[in-house]
Design a protein around this motif. Structure first.
Motif, PDB file in Angstrom:
ATOM      1  N   ASP A 342      41.968  29.150  25.858  1.00  0.00           N
ATOM      2  CA  ASP A 342      41.430  28.439  27.024  1.00  0.00           C
ATOM      3  C   ASP A 342      41.767  29.146  28.339  1.00  0.00           C
ATOM      4  O   ASP A 342      40.915  29.294  29.207  1.00  0.00           O
ATOM      5  N   SER A 343      43.008  29.585  28.471  1.00  0.00           N
ATOM      6  CA  SER A 343      43.432  30.214  29.722  1.00  0.00           C
ATOM      7  C   SER A 343      42.630  31.484  29.996  1.00  0.00           C
ATOM      8  O   SER A 343      42.150  31.709  31.113  1.00  0.00           O
ATOM      9  N   PHE A 344      42.455  32.316  28.948  1.00  0.00           N
ATOM     10  CA  PHE A 344      41.702  33.567  29.104  1.00  0.00           C
ATOM     11  C   PHE A 344      40.229  33.292  29.444  1.00  0.00           C
ATOM     12  O   PHE A 344      39.656  33.891  30.359  1.00  0.00           O
ATOM     13  N   HIS A 346      38.899  30.652  30.739  1.00  0.00           N
ATOM     14  CA  HIS A 346      38.703  30.009  32.043  1.00  0.00           C
ATOM     15  C   HIS A 346      38.470  31.043  33.136  1.00  0.00           C
ATOM     16  O   HIS A 346      37.742  30.789  34.093  1.00  0.00           O
ATOM     17  N   ARG A 347      39.099  32.204  33.013  1.00  0.00           N
ATOM     18  CA  ARG A 347      38.904  33.261  34.017  1.00  0.00           C
ATOM     19  C   ARG A 347      37.462  33.750  34.012  1.00  0.00           C
ATOM     20  O   ARG A 347      36.990  34.358  34.977  1.00  0.00           O
ATOM     21  N   LEU A 348      36.761  33.536  32.919  1.00  0.00           N
ATOM     22  CA  LEU A 348      35.360  33.949  32.815  1.00  0.00           C
ATOM     23  C   LEU A 348      34.415  32.780  33.047  1.00  0.00           C
ATOM     24  O   LEU A 348      33.204  32.891  32.838  1.00  0.00           O
ATOM     25  N   GLY A 349      34.989  31.634  33.445  1.00  0.00           N
ATOM     26  CA  GLY A 349      34.145  30.474  33.736  1.00  0.00           C
ATOM     27  C   GLY A 349      33.730  29.689  32.516  1.00  0.00           C
ATOM     28  O   GLY A 349      32.739  28.952  32.553  1.00  0.00           O
ATOM     29  N   HIS A 351      35.091  27.536  28.649  1.00  0.00           N
ATOM     30  CA  HIS A 351      36.201  26.898  27.958  1.00  0.00           C
ATOM     31  C   HIS A 351      36.631  27.742  26.755  1.00  0.00           C
ATOM     32  O   HIS A 351      35.874  28.583  26.256  1.00  0.00           O
ATOM     33  N   HIS A 444      37.171  20.625  33.929  1.00  0.00           N
ATOM     34  CA  HIS A 444      38.324  20.633  33.032  1.00  0.00           C
ATOM     35  C   HIS A 444      38.174  19.519  32.011  1.00  0.00           C
ATOM     36  O   HIS A 444      37.667  18.440  32.293  1.00  0.00           O
TER      37      HIS A 444
END
Length: 666
Positions: A342-344, A346-349, A351, A444
């Motif tokens: 999820d964290s990775f 999210h940087r690409l917009g 989930h 989110h």
């Protein structure tokens, strides 16, 4: 026979689908809700004089229409007016699920509550006084087990009882102050009055309602539930310490994904070859043997049988991947992958759950696009669908290997560059779409992590079969239809023996000016792209036929008995290869065969490295695969599929032209 319509409503991962599987059995159907990308499951069962039609609504936490799934569930209940709603509750997490239960009670519709995963609650020391709960809520309560199907007959009995007796839940009573506000607005049900009161009184009413709802839930839970054990979920907690570890968890995830690819492809590849041989090596010559040589027998044996065979070759791979993904989902691991990535993402917009379909794209774009159904947001689904076709599958690797080894001293570097470039354009496409069309910011969401469970194979097989049936019905018909049209282009006018003399050859010549800026001035190359629309790897065999460098196989006399023996032996070989390849420690399906030696010399003399490179870029970026386009059309709609096809063509052409011009400059 009388009919009862039933809607299954509940939070995500509460076992609604498992329960529906046990009740509906082989009648289970999977599709999409009309005009949406949300998956729809339905089935029917019989009890007494009733046919009970069950619809599994999307998993939701609330009936407030914040997401497409919530809007859809709410609209279905309000507009379709099911005779009975079955509220499925995950008993171990009952207090959380009761919020949705309360909203359903406020709608004052006939309802039955299924306390699912009852066995797990019992192990955890959770006891529910169902008699008191029935008395407090005025609805029938049934204990069920989604894994074994326990309680399904009792659930059907309670559904019929509720329908026949017109049992309605009690009216939920809040504090006098709140009830006074509700009396000041008009509405047939409490739910309607609440909606109008929210508009009239705004935030103050909303805050009061929220407190009263949670107080009601807490009171109900306190009066009906007892916990006799503590320190639960020990196994889940222990496994999560490893599987959700930021480093170790990622390594384990990559290993599991590698094994998913390996098992799916090694198991399915021999069966795909066998199906291809059965259709084109048995049924096709059988028709010609029975009808003799004519345009009709050629059409039936090559277009119809070949089209059916082309659809069938997808089935082993789709079934294998869906089966493994279902195993991972029912075990509780798949939601953890979403959490892990999820964290990775999210940087690409996007989930975390978006990572799995993208990864599957390296295996085959078709099941990867189907896998986007697991994504909850329509925005995420469409973004990921627009990215997947740029992820290189093994079919493109065959073409890349052919040209890279033929024209470049470091073919491995060229192939690696093309794979990376595909990913770059995938993320650029997503980035542009987020800026231009899907401008809504990433919302989110709560990633729920259910406890680990042993999957029930019977349920997994049913889910897999339901998906396969849906693929045949929805995408298979389109693939078959287009493959027949392509056959007509390649085999008319009557008597044509080489594609260069066919309608396709004519179209290929017309296309030469279009591809000339890419350096592709050879009509044989442009014509080979037409049959290659069926599948990318066909471009090589098409080129071989068009360049007339490979002779057709000598025609053998067809004998039915001998052909049957050969197909039986081929079936045995497929079974053996599938078994041994699957248990082999090394992947077998991606091993490339050395062939088209005559074609290599011809193509090498016909193209320069610059032309070959621009051609590879075009194959990389253009969605030249009928299966992918067909699934895109069925999952996202005709407009989306056509728009993406046009976009990928223009992008591939532009990149090919730029690369060719730059190459010649230096």
């Amino acid at each position: 026979m009388k009919r009862i319509s039933v809607a299954l409503v509940g939070n995500p991962n509460v076992g609604k689908t498992s329960l529906l599987n046990h009740i509906a059995g082989t009648t289970l159907k999977i599709g999409n809700w009309a005009g949406t990308t949300v998956e729809k499951k339905e089935g029917k069962a019989y009890y007494g004089d009733y046919e009970i039609h069950l619809v599994d609504l999307p998993g939701i936490y609330t009936l407030e229409p914040f997401s497409e799934a919530e809007q859809l569930a709410r609209d279905f209940i309000l507009n379709q007016k099911p005779d009975v709603v079955v509220n499925v509750i995950e008993t171990p997490n009952m207090e959380r699920d009761l919020f949705l239960t309360l909203e359903l009670l406020e709608m004052e519709i006939p309802m039955v509550i299924a306390l699912n995963m009852w066995d797990e609650a019992k192990k955890l020391g959770i006891e529910v006084d169902t008699s008191k709960m029935e008395e407090l809520l005025g609805v029938r309560i049934v204990k069920t087990n989604g894994r074994t199907g326990e309680g399904k007959d009792e659930l059907l009995r309670r559904i019929v009882e509720t329908y026949e007796s017109k049992i309605k839940p009690i009216e939920v009573k809040y504090s006098p102050d709140l009830e006074k506000l509700l009396l000041s607005v008009q509405g047939k049900t409490k739910s309607e009055r609440i909606r109008k009161a929210l508009i009239s009184y705004g935030e103050e009413f909303e805050r009061l309602l929220k407190n009263e709802r949670f107080a009601f839930i807490h009171g109900l839970y306190y009066h009906t539930v007892k916990k006799t054990k503590h320190n639960v979920f020990e196994l889940t907690d222990s496994l999560d310490k490893v599987l959700l570890h930021p480093v170790l968890g990622v390594l384990i995830f990559l290993f599991i994904m590698f094994m998913t690819f390996k098992i799916a492809f090694d198991f399915s590849a021999p069966w795909m070859d066998w199906l291809d041989g059965l259709m084109n090596g048995f049924f096709s010559p059988l028709i010609k043997h029975l009808l003799g040589e004519s345009i009709l027998s050629r059409f039936l044996s090559e277009a119809v049988v070949g089209g059916v065979g082309f659809v069938l070759t997808f089935l082993p791979l789709i079934a294998s991947i869906i089966f493994i993904l279902s195993l991972l989902e029912f075990s509780g691991y798949l939601p953890r992958v979403a959490f892990l990535m999820d964290s990775f993402m999210h940087r690409l917009g996007l989930h975390g759950a978006s990572f799995i379909p993208l990864l599957l794209g390296f295996g085959c774009n078709v099941p990867a696009i189907i896998a986007t159904r697991a994504l909850e947001s329509k925005r995420d689904k469409l973004l990921v669908m627009a990215m997947i076709p740029f992820v290189s599958c093994p079919a493109r690797l065959v073409v890349f290997s052919f040209f890279a080894t033929l024209f470049f001293p470091n073919p491995a570097f060229v192939i690696f560059f093309l794979y990376v470039l595909g990913l770059v354009f995938a993320f650029l496409t997503s980035f542009v779409l987020q800026k231009v069309i899907y401008k809504n910011p990433l919302r989110h969401m709560i990633l729920e992590l259910p406890p680990y469970r042993l999957p029930v194979f019977k349920l997994v097989f049913r889910i897999t079969w339901a998906h396969v049936k849906q693929f045949i019905y929805r995408a298979g018909t389109l693939i078959f239809g287009v493959s027949v049209v392509l056959w007509v282009l390649l085999n008319l006018p009557p008597g044509v023996s080489n594609p260069k003399d066919s309608f396709a050859g004519y179209v290929g010549r017309v296309l030469v000016p279009v591809f000339k800026p890419m350096g592709l001035e050879d009509w044989q190359i442009t014509t080979s792209l037409i049959p290659a629309f069926l599948a990318r790897e066909i471009v090589l065999s098409s080129m071989a036929t068009i360049y007339a460098v490979e002779q057709k196989e000598e025609r053998k006399e067809f004998e039915i008995k001998q052909a049957l023996i050969e197909q039986t032996m081929a079936f045995g070989k497929a079974f053996k290869d599938s078994l041994f390849n699957t248990i082999s420690p090394l992947p077998k399906a991606f091993e490339l065969e050395e062939e088209h030696s005559a074609l290599r010399e011809t193509v090498k003399n016909s193209l320069s490295p610059a032309q070959a490179f621009s051609f590879m870029l075009f194959i990389l970026l253009y969605t030249s695969c009928l299966g992918t386009v067909a699934v895109l059309q069925k999952e996202a709609g005709t407009k989306f599929a056509i728009a993406f096809l046009a976009y990928s063509f223009v992008l591939a052409w532009l990149v090919g032209v730029i690369a060719y011009k730059l190459w010649n400059l230096f």
